[in-house]
Design a protein around this motif. Structure first.
Motif, mmCIF file in Angstrom:
data_model
loop_
_atom_site.group_PDB
_atom_site.id
_atom_site.type_symbol
_atom_site.label_atom_id
_atom_site.label_comp_id
_atom_site.label_asym_id
_atom_site.label_seq_id
_atom_site.Cartn_x
_atom_site.Cartn_y
_atom_site.Cartn_z
ATOM 1 N N ARG A 1 0.833 -1.215 0.000
ATOM 2 C CA ARG A 1 0.000 0.000 0.000
ATOM 3 C C ARG A 1 0.862 1.257 0.000
ATOM 4 O O ARG A 1 0.612 2.183 -0.752
ATOM 5 N N SER A 2 1.868 1.311 0.890
ATOM 6 C CA SER A 2 2.682 2.520 1.011
ATOM 7 C C SER A 2 4.021 2.174 1.647
ATOM 8 O O SER A 2 4.244 1.037 2.060
ATOM 9 N N THR A 3 4.874 3.176 1.776
ATOM 10 C CA THR A 3 6.155 2.948 2.430
ATOM 11 C C THR A 3 5.985 2.747 3.935
ATOM 12 O O THR A 3 6.951 2.450 4.621
ATOM 13 N N GLY A 4 4.773 2.856 4.438
ATOM 14 C CA GLY A 4 4.477 2.431 5.806
ATOM 15 C C GLY A 4 4.746 0.945 5.972
ATOM 16 O O GLY A 4 4.923 0.458 7.089
ATOM 17 N N GLU A 5 4.773 0.231 4.868
ATOM 18 C CA GLU A 5 5.069 -1.205 4.863
ATOM 19 C C GLU A 5 6.473 -1.477 4.307
ATOM 20 O O GLU A 5 6.738 -2.547 3.773
ATOM 21 N N LEU A 6 7.370 -0.501 4.462
ATOM 22 C CA LEU A 6 8.704 -0.630 3.869
ATOM 23 C C LEU A 6 9.482 -1.808 4.437
ATOM 24 O O LEU A 6 10.170 -2.515 3.706
ATOM 25 N N ARG A 7 9.368 -2.045 5.730
ATOM 26 C CA ARG A 7 10.081 -3.185 6.342
ATOM 27 C C ARG A 7 9.657 -4.505 5.686
ATOM 28 O O ARG A 7 10.492 -5.316 5.303
ATOM 29 N N GLN A 8 8.354 -4.708 5.527
ATOM 30 C CA GLN A 8 7.862 -5.933 4.885
ATOM 31 C C GLN A 8 8.289 -5.987 3.425
ATOM 32 O O GLN A 8 8.600 -7.064 2.901
ATOM 33 N N VAL B 1 -2.766 3.408 -6.689
ATOM 34 C CA VAL B 1 -3.049 4.748 -6.190
ATOM 35 C C VAL B 1 -1.789 5.587 -6.001
ATOM 36 O O VAL B 1 -1.857 6.801 -5.944
ATOM 37 N N GLY B 2 -0.649 4.948 -5.868
ATOM 38 C CA GLY B 2 0.594 5.664 -5.643
ATOM 39 C C GLY B 2 0.625 6.305 -4.273
ATOM 40 O O GLY B 2 -0.221 6.040 -3.411
ATOM 41 N N GLN B 3 1.615 7.139 -4.057
ATOM 42 C CA GLN B 3 1.758 7.881 -2.812
ATOM 43 C C GLN B 3 2.634 9.087 -3.092
ATOM 44 O O GLN B 3 3.239 9.175 -4.157
ATOM 45 N N GLN B 4 2.696 10.006 -2.158
ATOM 46 C CA GLN B 4 3.617 11.121 -2.313
ATOM 47 C C GLN B 4 5.029 10.588 -2.100
ATOM 48 O O GLN B 4 5.289 9.916 -1.106
ATOM 49 N N VAL B 5 5.909 10.867 -3.051
ATOM 50 C CA VAL B 5 7.295 10.405 -2.968
ATOM 51 C C VAL B 5 8.181 11.643 -2.909
ATOM 52 O O VAL B 5 8.125 12.502 -3.784
ATOM 53 N N SER B 6 8.985 11.704 -1.854
ATOM 54 C CA SER B 6 9.881 12.844 -1.663
ATOM 55 C C SER B 6 11.318 12.348 -1.575
ATOM 56 O O SER B 6 11.581 11.135 -1.603
ATOM 57 N N GLU B 7 12.213 13.283 -1.431
ATOM 58 C CA GLU B 7 13.624 12.923 -1.245
ATOM 59 C C GLU B 7 13.779 12.074 0.018
ATOM 60 O O GLU B 7 14.581 11.152 0.070
ATOM 61 N N GLN B 8 12.979 12.373 1.039
ATOM 62 C CA GLN B 8 13.011 11.604 2.289
ATOM 63 C C GLN B 8 12.659 10.136 2.041
ATOM 64 O O GLN B 8 13.235 9.239 2.649
ATOM 65 N N THR B 9 11.726 9.881 1.137
ATOM 66 C CA THR B 9 11.348 8.507 0.801
ATOM 67 C C THR B 9 12.568 7.737 0.308
ATOM 68 O O THR B 9 12.812 6.605 0.736
ATOM 69 N N ASP C 1 18.065 -7.613 8.342
ATOM 70 C CA ASP C 1 17.981 -7.527 9.811
ATOM 71 C C ASP C 1 18.379 -8.837 10.476
ATOM 72 O O ASP C 1 17.769 -9.266 11.454
ATOM 73 N N GLY C 2 19.372 -9.508 9.884
ATOM 74 C CA GLY C 2 19.885 -10.732 10.492
ATOM 75 C C GLY C 2 19.072 -11.982 10.223
ATOM 76 O O GLY C 2 19.395 -13.054 10.747
ATOM 77 N N ARG C 3 18.029 -11.893 9.402
ATOM 78 C CA ARG C 3 17.196 -13.063 9.084
ATOM 79 C C ARG C 3 17.149 -13.264 7.580
ATOM 80 O O ARG C 3 17.066 -12.314 6.820
ATOM 81 N N ALA C 4 17.189 -14.527 7.177
ATOM 82 C CA ALA C 4 17.031 -14.861 5.763
ATOM 83 C C ALA C 4 15.539 -15.063 5.488
ATOM 84 O O ALA C 4 14.808 -15.575 6.338
ATOM 85 N N PHE C 5 15.115 -14.643 4.304
ATOM 86 C CA PHE C 5 13.714 -14.799 3.900
ATOM 87 C C PHE C 5 13.651 -15.525 2.569
ATOM 88 O O PHE C 5 14.604 -15.497 1.790
ATOM 89 N N GLU C 6 12.533 -16.190 2.336
ATOM 90 C CA GLU C 6 12.313 -16.879 1.072
ATOM 91 C C GLU C 6 10.883 -16.652 0.634
ATOM 92 O O GLU C 6 10.018 -16.285 1.429
ATOM 93 N N ARG C 7 10.649 -16.877 -0.648
ATOM 94 C CA ARG C 7 9.315 -16.679 -1.229
ATOM 95 C C ARG C 7 8.710 -18.042 -1.492
ATOM 96 O O ARG C 7 9.329 -18.910 -2.107
ATOM 97 N N ALA D 1 17.257 4.019 1.130
ATOM 98 C CA ALA D 1 18.712 3.891 1.193
ATOM 99 C C ALA D 1 19.151 3.378 2.567
ATOM 100 O O ALA D 1 20.048 2.528 2.665
ATOM 101 N N ALA D 2 18.514 3.861 3.621
ATOM 102 C CA ALA D 2 18.849 3.405 4.972
ATOM 103 C C ALA D 2 18.542 1.917 5.135
ATOM 104 O O ALA D 2 19.275 1.192 5.810
ATOM 105 N N GLN D 3 17.479 1.465 4.485
ATOM 106 C CA GLN D 3 17.118 0.041 4.569
ATOM 107 C C GLN D 3 18.154 -0.838 3.860
ATOM 108 O O GLN D 3 18.377 -1.978 4.258
ATOM 109 N N ARG D 4 18.787 -0.326 2.820
ATOM 110 C CA ARG D 4 19.810 -1.095 2.085
ATOM 111 C C ARG D 4 20.926 -1.565 3.008
ATOM 112 O O ARG D 4 21.482 -2.633 2.809
ATOM 113 N N ASP D 5 21.250 -0.753 4.021
ATOM 114 C CA ASP D 5 22.339 -1.092 4.941
ATOM 115 C C ASP D 5 22.003 -2.271 5.840
ATOM 116 O O ASP D 5 22.870 -2.780 6.537
#
Length: 135
Positions: free
Chosen positions: A21-28, A55-63, A110-116, A68-72
């Motif tokens: 739905r949105s970057t509110g679900e970025l972790r997932q 529907v999209g969402q507002q995307v800013s530089e902060q997004t 985050d230290g865990r492996a995931f699979e689909r 980028a922070a999640q990539r680490d």
């Protein structure tokens, strides 16, 4: 360039497509990127209602800073493409595209492996993770 988003979304979630739905679900979303990297690759599209409406969402530089922070949090580092696609005035969908595993090294987030498994992202079983590490 991403194929037509409405066509992709119409197919629904699958082993290679996840809708958020949105970057509110970025972790997932990042857990799914990890699962795709450990499998055959895929796309996560952010900005889609559970009903399948784009529907999209507002995307800013902060997004982009948040992504980028999640990539680490990936180990080893995962390369994935982030594309912003305008879907309405002031609203964009984000498309995260990752290639599949090229070798047997499992990726973790985050230290865990995931699979689909089908259209579901789940934590990788410890036994499978250890097997991939030993290969």
């Amino acid at each position: 360039m991403t194929p037509s988003l409405p066509r992709l979304i119409a197919k629904g979630e699958s082993a290679t497509l996840e809708l958020k739905r949105s970057t509110g679900e970025l972790r997932q979303a990042m857990q799914t990127v990890c699962a795709f990297a450990n499998g055959q690759g895929g796309r996560v599209i952010i900005g889609v209602k559970p009903s399948g409406e784009l529907v999209g969402q507002q995307v800013s530089e902060q997004t982009f800073h948040e992504i980028a922070a999640q990539r680490d949090r990936f180990e080893p580092p995962i390369e994935f493409e982030v594309e912003s696609v305008a879907v309405a005035p002031g609203r964009s969908a984000l498309v995260l595209t990752v290639a599949g595993a090229r070798d047997s090294v499992p990726f973790t987030f985050d230290g865990r492996a995931f699979e689909r498994l089908g259209n579901t992202t789940r934590k990788m079983a410890q036994e499978r993770y250890e097997t991939l590490l030993l290969e």
